[in-house]
Design a protein around this motif. Structure first.
Motif, PDB file in Angstrom:
ATOM      1  N   PRO A  80       0.810  -1.220   0.000  1.00  0.00           N
ATOM      2  CA  PRO A  80       0.000   0.000   0.000  1.00  0.00           C
ATOM      3  C   PRO A  80       0.849   1.278   0.000  1.00  0.00           C
ATOM      4  N   CYS A  81       2.055   1.233   0.576  1.00  0.00           N
ATOM      5  CA  CYS A  81       2.960   2.383   0.532  1.00  0.00           C
ATOM      6  C   CYS A  81       3.361   2.680  -0.909  1.00  0.00           C
ATOM      7  N   LYS A  82       3.648   1.623  -1.652  1.00  0.00           N
ATOM      8  CA  LYS A  82       4.030   1.777  -3.056  1.00  0.00           C
ATOM      9  C   LYS A  82       2.855   2.297  -3.883  1.00  0.00           C
ATOM     10  N   MET A  83       1.642   1.871  -3.541  1.00  0.00           N
ATOM     11  CA  MET A  83       0.451   2.377  -4.231  1.00  0.00           C
ATOM     12  C   MET A  83       0.271   3.873  -3.960  1.00  0.00           C
ATOM     13  N   LEU A  84       0.517   4.291  -2.717  1.00  0.00           N
ATOM     14  CA  LEU A  84       0.443   5.723  -2.394  1.00  0.00           C
ATOM     15  C   LEU A  84       1.413   6.503  -3.268  1.00  0.00           C
ATOM     16  N   ASP A  85       2.646   6.014  -3.359  1.00  0.00           N
ATOM     17  CA  ASP A  85       3.660   6.680  -4.187  1.00  0.00           C
ATOM     18  C   ASP A  85       3.228   6.752  -5.649  1.00  0.00           C
ATOM     19  N   LYS A  86       2.720   5.660  -6.164  1.00  0.00           N
ATOM     20  CA  LYS A  86       2.381   5.575  -7.587  1.00  0.00           C
ATOM     21  C   LYS A  86       1.109   6.347  -7.923  1.00  0.00           C
ATOM     22  N   ASN A  87       0.104   6.251  -7.104  1.00  0.00           N
ATOM     23  CA  ASN A  87      -1.203   6.828  -7.425  1.00  0.00           C
ATOM     24  C   ASN A  87      -1.431   8.187  -6.761  1.00  0.00           C
ATOM     25  N   THR A  88      -1.440   8.209  -5.461  1.00  0.00           N
ATOM     26  CA  THR A  88      -1.829   9.415  -4.725  1.00  0.00           C
ATOM     27  C   THR A  88      -0.760  10.489  -4.777  1.00  0.00           C
ATOM     28  N   TYR A 126     -18.479  15.795   9.329  1.00  0.00           N
ATOM     29  CA  TYR A 126     -17.581  16.644   8.538  1.00  0.00           C
ATOM     30  C   TYR A 126     -17.247  15.949   7.214  1.00  0.00           C
ATOM     31  N   ALA A 127     -16.881  14.673   7.286  1.00  0.00           N
ATOM     32  CA  ALA A 127     -16.502  13.917   6.089  1.00  0.00           C
ATOM     33  C   ALA A 127     -17.677  13.779   5.127  1.00  0.00           C
ATOM     34  N   SER A 128     -18.881  13.575   5.644  1.00  0.00           N
ATOM     35  CA  SER A 128     -20.042  13.407   4.753  1.00  0.00           C
ATOM     36  C   SER A 128     -20.414  14.714   4.055  1.00  0.00           C
ATOM     37  N   ASN A 129     -20.055  15.854   4.637  1.00  0.00           N
ATOM     38  CA  ASN A 129     -20.338  17.153   4.025  1.00  0.00           C
ATOM     39  C   ASN A 129     -19.190  17.659   3.155  1.00  0.00           C
ATOM     40  N   PHE A 130     -18.054  16.961   3.183  1.00  0.00           N
ATOM     41  CA  PHE A 130     -16.877  17.385   2.435  1.00  0.00           C
ATOM     42  C   PHE A 130     -17.068  17.127   0.942  1.00  0.00           C
ATOM     43  N   LYS A 131     -16.770  18.115   0.151  1.00  0.00           N
ATOM     44  CA  LYS A 131     -16.876  17.999  -1.316  1.00  0.00           C
ATOM     45  C   LYS A 131     -15.472  18.018  -1.912  1.00  0.00           C
ATOM     46  N   PRO A 132     -14.954  16.855  -2.317  1.00  0.00           N
ATOM     47  CA  PRO A 132     -13.594  16.812  -2.886  1.00  0.00           C
ATOM     48  C   PRO A 132     -13.504  17.589  -4.196  1.00  0.00           C
ATOM     49  N   GLU A 133     -12.351  18.221  -4.379  1.00  0.00           N
ATOM     50  CA  GLU A 133     -12.089  18.995  -5.601  1.00  0.00           C
ATOM     51  C   GLU A 133     -10.943  18.399  -6.407  1.00  0.00           C
ATOM     52  N   PHE A 134     -10.128  17.555  -5.790  1.00  0.00           N
ATOM     53  CA  PHE A 134      -8.999  16.964  -6.494  1.00  0.00           C
ATOM     54  C   PHE A 134      -9.518  16.036  -7.589  1.00  0.00           C
ATOM     55  N   LYS A 135      -8.847  16.051  -8.722  1.00  0.00           N
ATOM     56  CA  LYS A 135      -9.191  15.181  -9.847  1.00  0.00           C
ATOM     57  C   LYS A 135      -8.489  13.847  -9.672  1.00  0.00           C
ATOM     58  N   GLU A 136      -9.034  12.849 -10.329  1.00  0.00           N
ATOM     59  CA  GLU A 136      -8.433  11.498 -10.287  1.00  0.00           C
ATOM     60  C   GLU A 136      -7.061  11.501 -10.903  1.00  0.00           C
ATOM     61  N   VAL A 173      -3.964   6.311   8.782  1.00  0.00           N
ATOM     62  CA  VAL A 173      -3.400   4.992   8.500  1.00  0.00           C
ATOM     63  C   VAL A 173      -4.009   4.401   7.232  1.00  0.00           C
ATOM     64  N   GLY A 174      -3.149   3.815   6.413  1.00  0.00           N
ATOM     65  CA  GLY A 174      -3.596   3.064   5.249  1.00  0.00           C
ATOM     66  C   GLY A 174      -3.567   3.854   3.956  1.00  0.00           C
ATOM     67  N   TYR A 175      -3.756   3.124   2.876  1.00  0.00           N
ATOM     68  CA  TYR A 175      -3.781   3.728   1.548  1.00  0.00           C
ATOM     69  C   TYR A 175      -4.972   4.668   1.428  1.00  0.00           C
ATOM     70  N   LYS A 176      -4.750   5.815   0.818  1.00  0.00           N
ATOM     71  CA  LYS A 176      -5.814   6.782   0.543  1.00  0.00           C
ATOM     72  C   LYS A 176      -5.709   7.222  -0.912  1.00  0.00           C
ATOM     73  N   THR A 177      -6.855   7.335  -1.569  1.00  0.00           N
ATOM     74  CA  THR A 177      -6.901   7.893  -2.916  1.00  0.00           C
ATOM     75  C   THR A 177      -6.646   9.396  -2.798  1.00  0.00           C
ATOM     76  N   PRO A 178      -6.396  10.066  -3.902  1.00  0.00           N
ATOM     77  CA  PRO A 178      -6.214  11.528  -3.827  1.00  0.00           C
ATOM     78  C   PRO A 178      -7.392  12.232  -3.150  1.00  0.00           C
ATOM     79  N   GLN A 179      -8.618  11.838  -3.463  1.00  0.00           N
ATOM     80  CA  GLN A 179      -9.789  12.481  -2.870  1.00  0.00           C
ATOM     81  C   GLN A 179      -9.923  12.148  -1.384  1.00  0.00           C
ATOM     82  N   GLN A 180      -9.590  10.944  -0.993  1.00  0.00           N
ATOM     83  CA  GLN A 180      -9.631  10.586   0.427  1.00  0.00           C
ATOM     84  C   GLN A 180      -8.578  11.363   1.211  1.00  0.00           C
TER      85      GLN A 180
END
Length: 179
Positions: A51-59, A169-179, A137-144
């Motif tokens: 998951p660390c490598k996925m963070l580096d590659k994706n997020t 707070y999280a349920s009202n959050f509107k992500p702006e980052f693109k995939e 803790v853990g892998y997060k997508t850019p929006q997460q």
């Protein structure tokens, strides 16, 4: 003229694509913080962690994440099982059981334990006085990850006193980052 425009467009796209997080060591971030206080974002990773490598590659390659972290935080890339010597809050942290011959898991760095890192990846947020705000803790997508980056930068975390408040707070959050 058309060739010049094409070359300029290609160079701009390469420059935009090549943007990276300005990773620092702990020592560099702590030194920078003395002259220009800023929160610190820490990626506590290990070399064997998928998951660390996925963070580096994706997020951490996402241009919105890169820009937001570079603009608002000192970013530290910290091998939580490495052998870096870190002077933090008046103490020296090392990894006395580090084995350079090991290819996989190694012993945990003393600073990992001090900061409460128990799983990988763990992203840590420190305030301008180097106090731990929260681990993520853990892998997060850019929006997460965007949720946490903005929560910390805007200091909204100071108003969240319970899990229910964070969930709202999280349920009202509107992500702006693109995939």
């Amino acid at each position: 003229m058309k060739k010049l425009i094409i070359v300029i467009i290609m160079l701009l796209s390469i420059t935009t694509y090549a943007q990276k997080i300005n990773w620092m060591s702990f020592e560099e971030a702590l030194t920078a913080q003395k002259t220009t206080p800023k929160k610190i974002f820490v990626d506590a990773y290990t070399t064997w962690c998928g998951p660390c490598k996925m963070l580096d590659k994706n997020t951490f390659q996402n241009k919105d994440v890169v820009k937001y972290i570079n603009d608002n935080f000192y970013a530290v890339k910290f091998n939580a099982e490495g052998n870096e010597v870190v002077n933090f809050k008046g103490e020296t942290f090392t990894n006395p059981n580090f084995d350079s011959n090991k290819k996989g898991r190694n012993s945990s760095h003393q600073l990992s334990g001090y900061l409460g890192v128990r799983a990988y990846p763990t992203m840590l947020f420190l305030d301008e006085e180097n106090n731990l705000i929260t681990p993520v803790v853990g892998y997060k997508t850019p929006q997460q990850l965007e949720l946490f980056l903005k929560l910390i930068k805007k200091e909204d975390y100071k108003n969240i006193k319970s899990q229910e408040a964070f969930t709202e707070y999280a349920s009202n959050f509107k992500p702006e980052f693109k995939e």
